[in-house]
Design an enzyme around this catalytic site. Structure first.
Site, PDB file in Angstrom:
ATOM      1  N   ASP A   8       0.845  -1.153   0.028  1.00  0.00           N
ATOM      2  CA  ASP A   8       0.105  -0.112   0.058  1.00  0.00           C
ATOM      3  C   ASP A   8       0.850   1.285   0.023  1.00  0.00           C
ATOM      4  O   ASP A   8       1.511   1.567   1.079  1.00  0.00           O
ATOM      5  CB  ASP A   8      -0.884  -0.042   1.177  1.00  0.00           C
ATOM      6  CG  ASP A   8      -1.553   1.289   1.468  1.00  0.00           C
ATOM      7  OD1 ASP A   8      -1.673   2.101   0.349  1.00  0.00           O
ATOM      8  OD2 ASP A   8      -2.165   1.319   2.501  1.00  0.00           O
ATOM      9  N   LYS A  70       2.901  11.297  -3.340  1.00  0.00           N
ATOM     10  CA  LYS A  70       1.791  10.713  -4.249  1.00  0.00           C
ATOM     11  C   LYS A  70       0.746  11.691  -4.939  1.00  0.00           C
ATOM     12  O   LYS A  70       0.007  11.298  -5.802  1.00  0.00           O
ATOM     13  CB  LYS A  70       0.971   9.639  -3.133  1.00  0.00           C
ATOM     14  CG  LYS A  70      -0.102   8.766  -3.890  1.00  0.00           C
ATOM     15  CD  LYS A  70      -0.641   7.633  -2.848  1.00  0.00           C
ATOM     16  CE  LYS A  70      -1.371   7.014  -3.285  1.00  0.00           C
ATOM     17  NZ  LYS A  70      -2.083   5.941  -2.128  1.00  0.00           N
ATOM     18  N   GLU A 169      -7.203   0.613  -4.234  1.00  0.00           N
ATOM     19  CA  GLU A 169      -7.213   0.231  -2.548  1.00  0.00           C
ATOM     20  C   GLU A 169      -8.543  -0.340  -2.000  1.00  0.00           C
ATOM     21  O   GLU A 169      -8.426  -1.162  -1.356  1.00  0.00           O
ATOM     22  CB  GLU A 169      -6.883   1.728  -2.113  1.00  0.00           C
ATOM     23  CG  GLU A 169      -5.196   2.046  -2.308  1.00  0.00           C
ATOM     24  CD  GLU A 169      -4.987   3.577  -2.224  1.00  0.00           C
ATOM     25  OE1 GLU A 169      -5.699   4.174  -1.827  1.00  0.00           O
ATOM     26  OE2 GLU A 169      -3.983   3.826  -2.395  1.00  0.00           O
ATOM     27  N   ASP A 191     -12.876   4.900   2.215  1.00  0.00           N
ATOM     28  CA  ASP A 191     -11.315   4.963   2.362  1.00  0.00           C
ATOM     29  C   ASP A 191     -10.817   6.315   2.416  1.00  0.00           C
ATOM     30  O   ASP A 191     -10.675   7.091   1.329  1.00  0.00           O
ATOM     31  CB  ASP A 191     -10.546   4.273   1.133  1.00  0.00           C
ATOM     32  CG  ASP A 191      -9.216   4.283   1.315  1.00  0.00           C
ATOM     33  OD1 ASP A 191      -8.638   4.793   2.178  1.00  0.00           O
ATOM     34  OD2 ASP A 191      -8.715   3.535   0.469  1.00  0.00           O
TER      35      ASP A 191
END
Ligand code: AMP
Length: 602
Positions: A8, A70, A169, A191
């Site tokens: 992850d 990211k 994810e 999430d």
């Protein structure tokens, strides 16, 4: 195949897991932690640190410490201006219009920085497992675009990893759920991480996890909450001391740190002290920041962000044709889902139990490790039916976008569309690939373009040019165009900026081998395609007469058929598929009393 690790690769932290026989395990890093901060620091001498050590130097050397990379992955500079303003390090536009970060006068691309994080993760995994690790599954937010997925894959390759799959994810979280529960239900995965927000609605079964819809925002996460607290602190300080500290990088980093700590406190207590001695100094001496942040004020500051996440949730439910009462459970993923007000709002919207039994920081990596073990045959495979999160199409006359693959289509998928010329004897056709939901081409994201030369001369509207879009299991798009008369073809894989552009081939000497060129295969594909279309029509027309269970079975057969059609290049497999679909069709018709046959479908 050696051990496959699941990674992850988070905005704030990264986590790595593997399957120890049937049990997922988190890999402990060399500092003894279960999570590795996604931070890369450089010393003035060019030495590099990743993880906890880098995070520690954030305060003293913010210019040379890269965090939250990211947020820039696979983005064009103009798409990342807001994030660039928030960063404490120098973010520039590269000559190609991409994002670059400057460290010690050198420009790095975001995927190069991510590769450094992945390198550390790979090394930690090798030390922990005592063997070389090459294969990995890396997760990305469901709302990552094609370029962002490509950038992630490239980062993996630079780090020496063989990236077997890129998975979403929330889908990874659902896999962890299926692995543990093995029961049928409709679940939501909410999430809310450090930099991104995703919501997915999935139907899970013993051996199928089907994504029904997914929504999200790639620029909405815990970091934005921290920024709102930082803004509030700057204003408080200016009100009290008359000094604006918003231009001082070191001060800003201290404020960010304090803001995050206060936010974490407020998940368990109702007010917290923020104490930053010697924040700045002027002629009258040092100035300290001392204030109290209550949960009430915090919630007011962050409420627009919380609301934004639930707006996405309502849209995801709508996309899945579901009401809030239709979900059996909602799994909370990502550190920001620990915020009490967020949980309360989730409970109010979803009217079903919130599943907090999974560690929100680890469940995604665990799901990725499970997917890895499935590929390796170590655990029973679950068929993963994921969807595209954006519509894809091409620009057509009048600067409009013609959608070829609508959003929420199950992947992998392939689709064809015939287009033609707009002027007489047009020899070149430009294929401009777009991503987005707007009718006007210019309002969507341009993924790339290429030209098909050598179109047979003919009056406007006569040439038949077959445009084929394919999305693979990683969500990566390939587009080809072929003039049916001349056989000329051209294609692109929509890739990172460096690779965007027509992959030139000598079409004169070597016409593209497109699926269907072999007459026997083409004939079989045509038959399978017709059978799928007939089954779709049956579902459309008879939906009202069918039980929910039958509808689910038909939808599944259609998806399996489309997947097999995409993957199969063997005539034998296609024949088998055709027989299966024909029997299945007869079986459904028999149930409806339309036909006479009633045969087993498995
Ligand atoms: P992730 O990307 O899932 O690692 O999430 C990291 C984000 O979650 C960061 O912005 C953290 O500040 C935030 N976070 C972690 N724990 C909590 C908590 N207890 N309350 C509020 N936010 C949290």
């Amino acid at each position: 195949m050696g051990k496959v690790i699941g990674i992850d690769l988070g905005t704030t932290n990264s986590v790595c897991a593997f399957m120890d026989r049937h049990d997922p395990q988190i890999i402990i890093n060399e500092e003894g932690g279960r999570v590795t901060p996604s931070v890369v620091g450089f010393s003035k001498m060019g030495e590099r640190f990743v993880g906890d050590v880098a995070k520690r130097q954030l305060l003293i050397n913010p210019d040379n410490t890269i965090y939250a990379i990211k947020r820039f992955m696979g983005k064009r500079y103009k798409e990342a201006i807001r994030e660039a303003e928030m960063a404490n390090y120098d973010v520039v536009e590269t000559p190609e219009g991409d994002v670059g970060v400057v460290v010690n006068e050198r420009i790095y691309q975001p995927h190069e920085i991510s590769a450094m994080i992945l390198q550390k993760i790979k090394k930690n995994a090798e030390d922990f497992l005592g063997e070389t690790v090459e294969d990995a599954i890396i997760t990305v937010p469901a709302y990552f675009t094609d370029r962002q997925r490509q950038a992630t894959k490239e980062a993996g390759a630079i780090a020496g990893l063989n990236v077997l799959r890129i998975i979403n994810e929330p889908t990874a979280a659902a896999l962890a759920y299926v692995h543990e529960r093995r029961c049928s239900s409709v679940i939501g995965v909410y999430d809310f991480g450090g930099g991104t927000f995703d919501i997915s609605i999935l139907r899970v079964d013993r051996d199928v996890a089907e994504v029904l819809s997914t929504r999200g925002n790639n620029s909405l996460g815990g970091n934005d909450i921290d920024e709102r607290i930082v803004r509030w602190l700057i204003d408080e300080f200016e009100r009290g001391q008359g000094i604006d500290v918003s231009g001082d990088r070191v001060v800003l980093q201290r404020l960010r740190d304090a803001a995050e700590r206060a936010k974490l406190d407020l998940s368990s207590i109702t007010e917290t002290e923020i104490n930053l001695p010697f924040l700045v100094a002027d002629a009258s001496g040092p100035k300290h920041l001392q204030t109290t942040l209550t949960r009430n004020t915090f919630e007011k500051l962050a409420m627009p962000l919380f609301e934004e996440t639930f707006k996405e949730c309502r849209m995801a439910l709508e996309d899945a044709s579901m009401g809030p009462n239709d979900l059996d459970e909602v799994i909370l993923v990502g550190g920001s889902s620990r915020i009490p007000r967020v949980q309360e709002m989730a409970r109010n919207l979803f009217k079903c139990p919130l599943n907090k039994s999974f560690n929100p920081d680890e469940v995604v990596a665990v799901g990725a490790a499970i997917q890895g073990a499935m590929l390796g045959g170590e655990v029973k495979a679950v068929t993963l039916l994921d969807v595209t999160n954006y519509s894809l199409g091409i620009e057509v006359e009048g600067r409009r976008m013609a959608t070829l693959i609508p959003k929420n289509t199950t992947i992998p998928t392939v689709t064809n569309q015939l287009v033609s010329s707009v002027v007489d004897n047009q020899k070149v056709v430009r294929i401009h690939v777009l991503q987005g939901e707007n009718p006007l081409a210019g309002d969507n994201v341009s993924l790339g373009e290429f030209e098909l030369h050598g179109v047979s001369p003919a009056p406007r509207g006569v040439p038949r040019i077959e445009v084929r879009f394919a999305i693979d299991v990683d969500g990566i798009v390939n587009v080809s165009a072929r003039d049916q008369r001349s056989g000329r073809s051209e294609e692109i894989t929509i890739a990172n900026q460096a690779a965007i552009g027509p992959l030139k081939r000598d079409t004169e000497d070597e016409p593209d081998q497109v699926l269907g060129d072999d007459p026997q295969l083409a004939d079989l594909r045509g038959k399978v395609e017709r059978e799928l279309v007939a089954l779709e029509a049956l579902l459309r027309e008879q939906r009202g007469q069918l039980h929910q269970k039958d509808i689910f079975e038909i939808e599944l057969a259609l998806k399996r058929g489309r997947m097999a059609l995409l993957k199969s290049v063997e005539a034998e497999n296609l024949e088998e598929l055709l027989v299966y679909l024909q029997r299945f069709h007869d079986h459904v018709q028999g149930k409806l009393g339309v036909g006479s046959a009633s045969v087993p479908i498995h």
